[in-house]
Design a protein around this motif. Structure first.
Motif, mmCIF file in Angstrom:
data_model
loop_
_atom_site.group_PDB
_atom_site.id
_atom_site.type_symbol
_atom_site.label_atom_id
_atom_site.label_comp_id
_atom_site.label_asym_id
_atom_site.label_seq_id
_atom_site.Cartn_x
_atom_site.Cartn_y
_atom_site.Cartn_z
ATOM 1 N N ASP A 615 0.818 -1.210 0.000
ATOM 2 C CA ASP A 615 0.000 0.000 0.000
ATOM 3 C C ASP A 615 0.852 1.261 0.000
ATOM 4 O OD1 ASP A 615 -2.258 -1.535 -0.002
ATOM 5 O OD2 ASP A 615 -2.547 -1.453 2.163
ATOM 6 N N TYR A 616 2.145 1.119 0.300
ATOM 7 C CA TYR A 616 3.024 2.287 0.345
ATOM 8 C C TYR A 616 3.908 2.389 -0.889
ATOM 9 C CZ TYR A 616 1.535 2.635 5.162
ATOM 10 O OH TYR A 616 0.772 2.753 6.289
ATOM 11 N N THR A 617 3.696 1.443 -1.844
ATOM 12 C CA THR A 617 4.471 1.511 -3.070
ATOM 13 C C THR A 617 4.203 2.841 -3.764
ATOM 14 O OG1 THR A 617 4.404 -0.883 -3.352
ATOM 15 C CG2 THR A 617 4.883 0.438 -5.303
ATOM 16 N N GLY A 618 5.251 3.534 -4.154
ATOM 17 C CA GLY A 618 5.122 4.854 -4.753
ATOM 18 C C GLY A 618 5.448 5.973 -3.793
ATOM 19 N N THR A 619 5.567 5.635 -2.490
ATOM 20 C CA THR A 619 5.941 6.652 -1.507
ATOM 21 C C THR A 619 7.417 7.005 -1.689
ATOM 22 O OG1 THR A 619 4.337 5.782 0.072
ATOM 23 C CG2 THR A 619 6.083 7.193 0.952
ATOM 24 N N ASP A 620 7.707 8.272 -1.910
ATOM 25 C CA ASP A 620 9.096 8.691 -2.108
ATOM 26 C C ASP A 620 9.882 8.536 -0.814
ATOM 27 O OD1 ASP A 620 8.660 9.323 -4.737
ATOM 28 O OD2 ASP A 620 8.148 11.417 -4.302
ATOM 29 N N LEU A 621 11.094 8.044 -0.951
ATOM 30 C CA LEU A 621 11.977 7.863 0.199
ATOM 31 C C LEU A 621 13.278 8.610 -0.047
ATOM 32 C CD1 LEU A 621 11.520 4.027 0.811
ATOM 33 C CD2 LEU A 621 10.516 5.889 2.148
ATOM 34 N N PRO A 622 13.912 9.124 1.002
ATOM 35 C CA PRO A 622 15.206 9.792 0.838
ATOM 36 C C PRO A 622 16.318 8.792 0.572
ATOM 37 C CG PRO A 622 14.562 9.711 3.149
ATOM 38 C CD PRO A 622 13.397 9.202 2.376
#
Length: 895
Positions: A615-622
Motif C-alpha cells: 500500500d506504500y508503493t510509490g511513496t518517495d523515500l530519501p
C-alpha cells in the motif's frame, strides 16, 4: 542418577545507568541455545519398533489369539490390592538401554489410589518429592474430570480414551491398568542434556518373556515433569502436562491391543489427537512456516506418512489427525486404532465406512492449512481456537509487480505432500497446468474487502482464466493426493497477468540468517525503538515493497513467566536520517499484532515476520532511511532485541525521539559489548521498471589502484584511481561514483556518498576517476567505492561491484571502549600479511597478557579483545609488533 537442576527466570527489566554504557540483559543461555527448560522426548513408538519390541508384541498377539492369556485360562484371580500396599516393578532404564541390550531397574512402588480402571502407584524414592495434592490432581484427571473441550469433561482420561479408541490389552485379567509415577531414567542432565521422557509404554510388559511386568503399565515421569529442584528448593510444575501425556501414552497402550504393526505416523497422530480429545492444547504446527527443510528446521515438503522422529513429524501427524477428526468425527477417527490394517490402508478402511475418500481428505487438508477460513468453506479451516492461527507459508511467491508472466516451471511433489505457489499484486490472471493425475490443484483468489474465492483447477489443456480485476494474491495448491504412492509427481505451471506498472526489486540485508551466540537475544530497559539504517538503491524513485523483521517477544523464551497468550503487538517505524546522522523524523508507522502462531524459540535461525508494504508503493523515500520497530501498548510482553554479526560499520540505533545510542556502544549485563552486531532487518525496495538503466561491467568488476604525485603506496598520503569498462549500456546518461566513509558532515555515518559524476559515452567504453579527496578522512580503516547508473529521467540503478582499498602501512585504531570495565577491543590494520604479536603491560612495565603470539595474519582490519580478568583497575599499555613495525597505545581499566 539424574541430576536435579533448574534454570530460573532472568531479571528482564533493569535500572538504567548512563545511556551510552547502559547494560542490557541477555535472554537465555549463551552457549546452549535460547531455550533453558526441559525438552520432552517421545520413545514409545521407538520401543515398539525395536526388534525386541516387535517380538514382544507378536508374542502377545499369538498368546491372545491362542487363548493363552490369564483371562482365557481362568488362572488364579488377580491380587486384591489396597492403598498403601507396596510392590516391585521392573522399569525400563531408557538411558542405559540399547536396541540390543535392555536394562531394567527393580523399583519399589506404593499404591496411592485405586479407581475402577486403574491403580495409581508412586515410586518409593519419589514419595518425599511428589506432593499429595499432585497425586490427587493427577488421579482426578485420569478418573473424574478433564478440561473443557474434552469429549466428556465429566470423565477422566482413561475412560475417555477407552470410549474413543477401545480397550487396553488386560494381559493379567485384573481389569485395571497400572499407572506408575517414577523418575524415568532418561539421561536428563541439564544444561548438557535437557531432553527427558515424560511418559512411555513398554511392549515387554505385554509379553511373558520375563523382561517386563506382564501387566498393562503406563509410565509417567516425576522429575522434571511434576517437579524440579533449584539449589535444594523443590519447585512444582503441576500435573497438567503429565495428564496430557497420560492421554497420549494410553492411546499407544490401547493401540497395541489391536495392531502391533501400525505405522508410526498413524499411531503418533492418534496419540496427539487423544490429548485434544481430552481437552488439552494441540501441538502448534510451526513446521508450516518452513516450505522446505533446512539444517535447523524440518519443512512441509515431506511425504505425508514420512517419519524421521523429528518435531515436524509430530506436528504434521497431530494436525492431520485433528483435521481428519473434524471431517469424519471423533468416534470414527478412534476406530482407526482398532483397525488390523496399517498406515494408509487403515485410513482408507475407516474412511470407506464413512463414505469419505482419503484423496479428498488429503487435498482439503492441505488447502485448509493455507486458507484456514471455515467461513469460506467449512472443510477448509479449523474451528478449534488453538488452530485458528494455522497458515502455511508459500513454497514460492512471485511478486506480480516485477513482471507480467511466469515461464513454465516444473516442480516435484512427494506422495501426500503439497506445494503452494502464490502470485501477489496481479491483474487479469491466467494459469496453465500440466502434469501427473496424482496431483490435484485449486486456486485461492484474494481480493481486498471480499471473501476468498476457491476455484477448482484442471491439469492439461488451455490456459485457465481466473477472472478479471486486481488480486492481492492468487495462491495455487498443488497436492499429491496418493499417500501410498511410491514416487513423487511432477507438475508444470505457467502464468500471465497484466499490471499497470512493473518494478525491479532490490533487497538489502546485513545478516547471515543466524542470531549471534553470545548475547544474541537481549532485553532493553525502557523499551526503546530498534532501528537499522538502509541506503536507498534509487533515491529518485524507489519505495519499500516489504520488510522482514526479526521479531521476538519475551513470552517466547522458556525462562519467561508470561503466558502464551500475552499480547504480541508492535509498531513498525520508518524514519529519515537526521542532519547529525541519527534517526530523524518519522516517515510512516504501522501498528500490528504478530499474526504468527505462538512458538517457543528453540534455535538460532532468524525467524522473520514479513510485513507487506504494498500500500506504500510509490511513496518517495530519501537516500538513507532507518527501518525498525518499537513496542506497542502498555503490556509487559516487550520486544526482545535479536542481533546478528556484522562488522562493516554500526548501522543499528536504539532509543527514543531525540535520544539515540549506537548498538556498538551498548554493553551486555555481563560486560561484553555489542560491537560488530546489527539488528537483522531486511528491506525490499521497488523501482519503477522501464526507466531503470541497464549496464554490464566487463568482468563485473570495479578496479581500484593507488596513485598520487609521489607514486607512493600509502592511501593516507596519495590518491585512489577507479577504473571500469562496460560491455553493454542502455537508457544510460551518467555514472555516479560513490565512496564510504565520506567527508560530508550532514550524511549518515558510514553511508556511501557521491564523489564524482562521469557522463556515459556508449558501449565498449573505458572510464576512470581519480579520488583526490581522501585526505578529508585520514582515520578511515578502509575505503570502499561503488557505481550508480542514472538514466535520462533521473532513475538510477546500482552496481553490485564494490572496490575496497585499505591503508598500505601499519595503522592502529586504538581500543574501544576506553575507559572500559569488562573488556575492550583493540583494532589495527595490516597492509600485507605479517607475523603479529600483541602484548599488554601494566603501568610498571610488567607484561600481564599476550593476546597474539607471533601469529601470521592476512592484510586488512583486525580486532583482538582484552579482558583484564583478575587484574586491578588502572592504566595498561598494549604493544603491537608486526613485521618489524611497532605501535603502542594506552588503555584505562575502571571498576
Amino acid at each position: 542418577m539424574k541430576q536435579r537442576a533448574f534454570i530460573t527466570l532472568l531479571a528482564f527489566l533493569l535500572t538504567a545507568p548512563a545511556a551510552a554504557q547502559e547494560k542490557i540483559a541477555p535472554v537465555g543461555p549463551q552457549s546452549d541455545g535460547p531455550s533453558t527448560q526441559p525438552v520432552p522426548r517421545h520413545v514409545t513408538m521407538q520401543l515398539f519398533n525395536q526388534p525386541s519390541g516387535q517380538r514382544a508384541l507378536r508374542q502377545f498377539q499369538r498368546a491372545k489369539k491362542a487363548g493363552r492369556l490369564p483371562a482365557a485360562q481362568a488362572a488364579t484371580p488377580p491380587p486384591d490390592f489396597e492403598v498403601g500396599d507396596t510392590r516391585t516393578f521392573q522399569v525400563r532404564n531408557i538411558d542405559e538401554s540399547t536396541q540390543s541390550t535392555l536394562v531394567y531397574d527393580a523399583v519399589d512402588f506404593t499404591l496411592k489410589r485405586i479407581e475402577e480402571r486403574f491403580y495409581l502407584w508412586v515410586a518409593n524414592d519419589q514419595l518425599g518429592d511428589v506432593r499429595e495434592r499432585d497425586i490427587d490432581s493427577l488421579n482426578t484427571a485420569l478418573a473424574k474430570r478433564t478440561p473443557a473441550g474434552s469429549i466428556d469433561p465429566q470423565e477422566g482420561v482413561i475412560n475417555n480414551d477407552e470410549t474413543i479408541f477401545g480397550t487396553p490389552p488386560n494381559v493379567d485379567d485384573d481389569g485395571r491398568s497400572d499407572v506408575l509415577l517414577t523418575d524415568i531414567k532418561d539421561g536428563y542432565e541439564p544444561p548438557e542434556n535437557r531432553g527427558f521422557v515424560a511418559g512411555f509404554v513398554d511392549p515387554n510388559d505385554l509379553s511373558d518373556n520375563g523382561r517386563g511386568n506382564h501387566r498393562d503399565v503406563l509410565y509417567l515421569d516425576t522429575f522434571p515433569s511434576v517437579y524440579v529442584e533449584n539449589e535444594g528448593q523443590v519447585e512444582y510444575r503441576g500435573v497438567t502436562s503429565t495428564s496430557a501425556t497420560a492421554a497420549h501414552e494410553y492411546q499407544h497402550l490401547i493401540h497395541a491391543n489391536y495392531n502391533p504393526n501400525e505405522a508410526t505416523f498413524v499411531n503418533e497422530g492418534l496419540s496427539e489427537f487423544a490429548e485434544v480429545a481430552n481437552g488439552y492444547v494441540p501441538r502448534p504446527p510451526t513446521y508450516l512456516a518452513n516450505p522446505t527443510s533446512t539444517p535447523s528446521a524440518e519443512g512441509y515438503d515431506q511425504r505425508l506418512l514420512n517419519w524421521n522422529n523429528s518435531l515436524a513429524d509430530y506436528q504434521r501427524a497431530s494436525l492431520f489427525t485433528n483435521y481428519l477428526a473434524k471431517r469424519i468425527g471423533l468416534m470414527a477417527t478412534g476406530r482407526i486404532a482398532r483397525q488390523s490394517k496399517s498406515g494408509v490402508a487403515g485410513y482408507e478402511a475407516v474412511l470407506s465406512e464413512e463414505g469419505a475418500s482419503l484423496r479428498q481428505i488429503v487435498f482439503d487438508f492441505h488447502t485448509a492449512n493455507f486458507l484456514n477460513d471455515p467461513s469460506v468453506d467449512s472443510t477448509l479451516g479449523y474451528q478449534n481456537a488453538d488452530l485458528q492461527g494455522v497458515h502455511a507459508e508459500p513454497t514460492r511467491v512471485v511478486d506480480g509487480r516485477t513482471a507480467t508472466s511466469t515461464p513454465d516451471t516444473t516442480v516435484s511433489v512427494k506422495p501426500g505432500a503439497v506445494r503452494y505457489v502464490a502470485w501477489d499484486r496481479v491483474e487479469d490472471f491466467s494459469l496453465t497446468l500440466n502434469g501427473s493425475s496424482r496431483v490435484r490443484a485449486r486456486a485461492l483468489l484474494y481480493k481486498e474487502g471480499q471473501s476468498v474465492a476457491v476455484r477448482e483447477l484442471t491439469l492439461g489443456g488451455a490456459a485457465q482464466e481466473l477472472g478479471s480485476g486486481n488480486y492481492d494474491r492468487v495462491a495455487v495448491v498443488l497436492a499429491h493426493v496418493q499417500p501410498r504412492s511410491s514416487s513423487a509427481a511432477e507438475v508444470t505451471y505457467g502464468a500471465s497477468w497484466a499490471n499497470e506498472k512493473t518494478y525491479t526489486v532490490t533487497t538489502r540485508k546485513y545478516d547471515d540468517g543466524t542470531i549471534s551466540q553470545n548475547g544474541g537475544f537481549v532485553t532493553l530497559p525502557g523499551n526503546p525503538e530498534m532501528l537499522t539504517r538502509f541506503d536507498n538503491p534509487n533515491p529518485e524513485g524507489a519505495s519499500l515493497g516489504s520488510v522482514q523483521l526479526p521479531l521476538y517477544f519475551i513470552n517466547q523464551f522458556s525462562n519467561s513467566e508470561l503466558p502464551e497468550d500475552a499480547p504480541r503487538d508492535f509498531t513498525f517505524v520508518v524514519r529519515a536520517v537526521g542532519s547529525n546522522g541519527l534517526p530523524g523524523r518519522e516517515l510512516f508507522t504501522l501498528t500490528r499484532d504478530d499474526p504468527r502462531p505462538f512458538s517457543l524459540i528453540r534455535n538460532r535461525s532468524t525467524e522473520f515476520l514479513k510485513l507487506d508494504l504494498s500500500d506504500y508503493t510509490g511513496t518517495d523515500l530519501p537516500g538513507s532511511i532507518f527501518v525498525g520497530y518499537r513496542n506497542a501498548g502498555g503490556d509487559d510482553n516487550s520486544i526482545v532485541l535479536a542481533n546478528s554479526s556484522y562488522d562493516e560499520e554500526n548501522r543499528t540505533y536504539l532509543g527514543t525521539e531525540g535520544s539515540w545510542t549506537r548498538l556498538w556502544d551498548r554493553n551486555l549485563q555481563s560486560g561484553p559489548s555489542l560491537e560488530n552486531r546489527v539488528l537483522p532487518v531486511r528491506a525490499q525496495f521497488l523501482t519503477p521498471r522501464g526507466a531503470v538503466p541497464s549496464v554490464e561491467l566487463e568482468g563485473g568488476s570495479l578496479q581500484a589502484s593507488l596513485g598520487g604525485d609521489g607514486g607512493g603506496a600509502n592511501v593516507d598520503d596519495g590518491s585512489v584511481v577507479l577504473a571500469w569498462k562496460t560491455t553493454q549500456e542502455s537508457n544510460l546518461e551518467r555514472f555516479i561514483v560513490e565512496r564510504k566513509p565520506g567527508c560530508s558532515g550532514g550524511a549518515a555515518p558510514g553511508a556511501f556518498q557521491p564523489i564524482d559524476t562521469v557522463d556515459a559515452s556508449g558501449a565498449q567504453t573505458s572510464y576512470s576517476v581519480t579520488d583526490d579527496l581522501f585526505s578529508c578522512n585520514r582515520s578511515a580503516r578502509r575505503v570502499r567505492y561503488r557505481l550508480r547508473y542514472v538514466s535520462e529521467n533521473g532513475v538510477s540503478g546500482q552496481s553490485e561491484a564494490v572496490a575496497t582499498v585499505t591503508p598500505a602501512r601499519l595503522a592502529v585504531s586504538g581500543n574501544k571502549p576506553n575507559p572500559f570495565t569488562g573488556s575492550t577491543a583493540i583494532s589495527y590494520t595490516l597492509p600485507e600479511e605479517r607475523d603479529v604479536r600483541v602484548t599488554v603491560y601494566d603501568a610498571l612495565g610488567r607484561r600481564v597478557r599476550t593476546l597474539v603470539d607471533g601469529e601470521k595474519q592476512a592484510p586488512g582490519l583486525r580486532t583482538v579483545r582484552f579482558a583484564p580478568d583478575g587484574l586491578g583497575a588502572g592504566v595498561y599499555f598494549y604493544v603491537l609488533e608486526a613485521g618489524g613495525d611497532r605501535r603502542t597505545g594506552e588503555m584505562v581499566h575502571v571498576k
